[in-house]
Design a protein around this motif. Sequence first.
Motif, PDB file in Angstrom:
ATOM      1  N   GLU A   1      14.469  -0.626 -13.691  1.00  0.00           N
ATOM      2  CA  GLU A   1      13.607   0.214 -14.512  1.00  0.00           C
ATOM      3  C   GLU A   1      13.018   1.401 -13.776  1.00  0.00           C
ATOM      4  O   GLU A   1      12.687   2.412 -14.385  1.00  0.00           O
ATOM      5  N   MET A   2      12.837   1.302 -12.453  1.00  0.00           N
ATOM      6  CA  MET A   2      12.150   2.378 -11.746  1.00  0.00           C
ATOM      7  C   MET A   2      12.601   2.468 -10.305  1.00  0.00           C
ATOM      8  O   MET A   2      13.275   1.579  -9.785  1.00  0.00           O
ATOM      9  N   ARG A   3      12.220   3.564  -9.681  1.00  0.00           N
ATOM     10  CA  ARG A   3      12.541   3.811  -8.274  1.00  0.00           C
ATOM     11  C   ARG A   3      11.352   4.558  -7.662  1.00  0.00           C
ATOM     12  O   ARG A   3      10.874   5.544  -8.226  1.00  0.00           O
ATOM     13  N   GLY A   4      10.868   4.067  -6.509  1.00  0.00           N
ATOM     14  CA  GLY A   4       9.721   4.709  -5.877  1.00  0.00           C
ATOM     15  C   GLY A   4       9.793   4.649  -4.368  1.00  0.00           C
ATOM     16  O   GLY A   4      10.691   4.014  -3.793  1.00  0.00           O
ATOM     17  N   GLN A   5       8.839   5.313  -3.713  1.00  0.00           N
ATOM     18  CA  GLN A   5       8.802   5.367  -2.255  1.00  0.00           C
ATOM     19  C   GLN A   5       7.380   5.161  -1.750  1.00  0.00           C
ATOM     20  O   GLN A   5       6.413   5.595  -2.394  1.00  0.00           O
ATOM     21  N   ILE A   6       7.288   4.491  -0.604  1.00  0.00           N
ATOM     22  CA  ILE A   6       6.030   4.347   0.117  1.00  0.00           C
ATOM     23  C   ILE A   6       6.237   4.941   1.512  1.00  0.00           C
ATOM     24  O   ILE A   6       7.149   4.522   2.230  1.00  0.00           O
ATOM     25  N   TYR A   7       5.430   5.912   1.881  1.00  0.00           N
ATOM     26  CA  TYR A   7       5.560   6.602   3.158  1.00  0.00           C
ATOM     27  C   TYR A   7       4.623   5.978   4.180  1.00  0.00           C
ATOM     28  O   TYR A   7       3.409   5.867   3.943  1.00  0.00           O
ATOM     29  N   ILE A   8       5.192   5.579   5.315  1.00  0.00           N
ATOM     30  CA  ILE A   8       4.418   4.967   6.397  1.00  0.00           C
ATOM     31  C   ILE A   8       4.613   5.805   7.653  1.00  0.00           C
ATOM     32  O   ILE A   8       5.749   6.016   8.090  1.00  0.00           O
ATOM     33  N   GLU A   9       3.507   6.279   8.227  1.00  0.00           N
ATOM     34  CA  GLU A   9       3.582   7.117   9.432  1.00  0.00           C
ATOM     35  C   GLU A   9       2.749   6.490  10.543  1.00  0.00           C
ATOM     36  O   GLU A   9       1.543   6.298  10.387  1.00  0.00           O
ATOM     37  N   ASN A  10       3.409   6.125  11.622  1.00  0.00           N
ATOM     38  CA  ASN A  10       2.740   5.492  12.765  1.00  0.00           C
ATOM     39  C   ASN A  10       1.905   4.289  12.341  1.00  0.00           C
ATOM     40  O   ASN A  10       0.779   4.083  12.815  1.00  0.00           O
ATOM     41  N   GLY A  11       2.451   3.493  11.412  1.00  0.00           N
ATOM     42  CA  GLY A  11       1.753   2.289  10.969  1.00  0.00           C
ATOM     43  C   GLY A  11       0.680   2.529   9.929  1.00  0.00           C
ATOM     44  O   GLY A  11      -0.066   1.605   9.589  1.00  0.00           O
ATOM     45  N   THR A  12       0.579   3.740   9.396  1.00  0.00           N
ATOM     46  CA  THR A  12      -0.436   4.059   8.394  1.00  0.00           C
ATOM     47  C   THR A  12       0.239   4.477   7.091  1.00  0.00           C
ATOM     48  O   THR A  12       1.155   5.308   7.103  1.00  0.00           O
ATOM     49  N   ILE A  13      -0.190   3.895   5.979  1.00  0.00           N
ATOM     50  CA  ILE A  13       0.350   4.258   4.666  1.00  0.00           C
ATOM     51  C   ILE A  13      -0.309   5.567   4.228  1.00  0.00           C
ATOM     52  O   ILE A  13      -1.538   5.640   4.108  1.00  0.00           O
TER      53      ILE A  13
ATOM     54  N   CYS B   1       3.768  -1.678   9.548  1.00  0.00           N
ATOM     55  CA  CYS B   1       2.442  -1.210   9.980  1.00  0.00           C
ATOM     56  C   CYS B   1       2.031  -1.849  11.312  1.00  0.00           C
ATOM     57  O   CYS B   1       1.472  -1.166  12.182  1.00  0.00           O
ATOM     58  N   ILE B   2       2.290  -3.130  11.473  1.00  0.00           N
ATOM     59  CA  ILE B   2       1.935  -3.792  12.736  1.00  0.00           C
ATOM     60  C   ILE B   2       2.724  -3.193  13.892  1.00  0.00           C
ATOM     61  O   ILE B   2       2.200  -3.007  14.995  1.00  0.00           O
ATOM     62  N   GLY B   3       3.991  -2.856  13.644  1.00  0.00           N
ATOM     63  CA  GLY B   3       4.806  -2.234  14.683  1.00  0.00           C
ATOM     64  C   GLY B   3       4.546  -0.755  14.864  1.00  0.00           C
ATOM     65  O   GLY B   3       5.199  -0.121  15.698  1.00  0.00           O
ATOM     66  N   ARG B   4       3.622  -0.205  14.065  1.00  0.00           N
ATOM     67  CA  ARG B   4       3.273   1.217  14.118  1.00  0.00           C
ATOM     68  C   ARG B   4       4.530   2.086  13.972  1.00  0.00           C
ATOM     69  O   ARG B   4       4.731   3.070  14.689  1.00  0.00           O
ATOM     70  N   HIS B   5       5.370   1.712  13.022  1.00  0.00           N
ATOM     71  CA  HIS B   5       6.600   2.454  12.757  1.00  0.00           C
ATOM     72  C   HIS B   5       6.342   3.591  11.774  1.00  0.00           C
ATOM     73  O   HIS B   5       5.324   3.605  11.072  1.00  0.00           O
ATOM     74  N   SER B   6       7.293   4.501  11.723  1.00  0.00           N
ATOM     75  CA  SER B   6       7.279   5.575  10.730  1.00  0.00           C
ATOM     76  C   SER B   6       8.555   5.450   9.904  1.00  0.00           C
ATOM     77  O   SER B   6       9.660   5.464  10.461  1.00  0.00           O
ATOM     78  N   SER B   7       8.399   5.313   8.600  1.00  0.00           N
ATOM     79  CA  SER B   7       9.562   5.116   7.738  1.00  0.00           C
ATOM     80  C   SER B   7       9.193   5.424   6.298  1.00  0.00           C
ATOM     81  O   SER B   7       8.023   5.605   5.953  1.00  0.00           O
TER      82      SER B   7
END
Length: 419
Positions: free
Chosen positions: A303-315, A289-295
């Motif tokens: 037990e589980m598998r999940g994803q967090i979407y970050i776009e231009n440093g914003t969740i 987020c500080i680097g304003r990355h998208s990933s």
Amino acid sequence: MPKLVVITKGLPALSHPLGESWVTIGRGPDNTFQIVEPSVSGKHCEVRLKGGGLLVRDLLSTNGIFVDGKKVIEAVVKTGQTFRVGEVELRFEDSPATGPSGTSFVTKMLVTNVSAGTQKISVAAPAKSAPVAQTGDEPAKRNHVLLVDDSMAFLETFSELCSELANRTWQIHSTTAADHALAILKDNPIDLVVVDIGMPMVDGIQLLGIINRRFPGIKIAVMTGNASEARRAEALASGAELFIEKPVSPEGIKIVFNMLNDLVSAAHREGFSGALRSVGLQEVIQMECIGRHSSILEIRNSEMRGQIYIENGTIIHAAVGTLAGEQAFHRLLSLKGGEFRLNAFKPPPQHTIEGRWELLLMEAARASDEETAFVKKPAAPDSKSATTEKKEEHSALGDDIVVVATYDGKWTPLDGSKK
């Protein structure tokens, strides 16, 4: 010259001359020696001259290869000896040369499914080329690529073609075995692994998972001749960057090479890469987020598998199991251990999270602390046990009292005397 001859009664008297290259045998039209018979698999086996004999290798066929009545995975057949492919009997013969050698596997790949008007690829057959010309003092960057496939014919020819198309800027390693692939990865700075799904002993999906765990950060592509949506989903979910069907035409070869070359080139762009050990998810999210990355931050444990979407440093989205949004975000950040991977950004199916990432992390930390405190808080005693304790306490107090008289309208001493 050496050749293979079909000797099974009732089948056409087919034969195929043998040269220096691998020859694939199967029912499919992309084989160098096509035998259209129900017991023969689409790509059944491959053969190549070896010394004075013929090396025969099974390609995970359905009905196998038999030499002297025994089923084999790999064997050397002598001149005049027969072997069976499914229910088709073949004999290896060696006679004086009467014409040109047979079509090589590489040439077959280049002409299969190509119409007369289609422009052919610039590489017509595997050949040794001159060294790459250098325009300056600095040598050309060499990308180390590992090809893993059960077919020696495919490895040999695809390596030659990619090397030519890359203008010799690829350093290609190849193997047919999973254990050898892991040894190559350990001893060489591999940038890209291209693995087939259909592999003996350990299949491509299992090998994909092992590579991701032991060598995080290496780009991996899956290339198979038996593509399906289920296999595509399984490969991508296991960490593959690309899922590609094996090419059988010049245009297909160029497209596949361009996709692989773009993937391996991405490993050498600006920035640092590596593995982080014992790091919290909060720190990873802060860096993105500080680097304003998208990933896409992929998180998993047993037990589980999940994803967090970050776009231009914003969740903007989180998902795990049936949860989505902030609930999923809190659930993922409450995990005490596991693995994470930063993947290239793709738009999520929906935007479920709004607000500053700092506040989201603070709220997730507060929720995690409350959950921990709730778990550690001792359970309150139930009403039944509380009543029992009170009775026991009352009985204990009664032990210190001595009764000397009773009252039923008048006092009566317990010893019977009148007072």
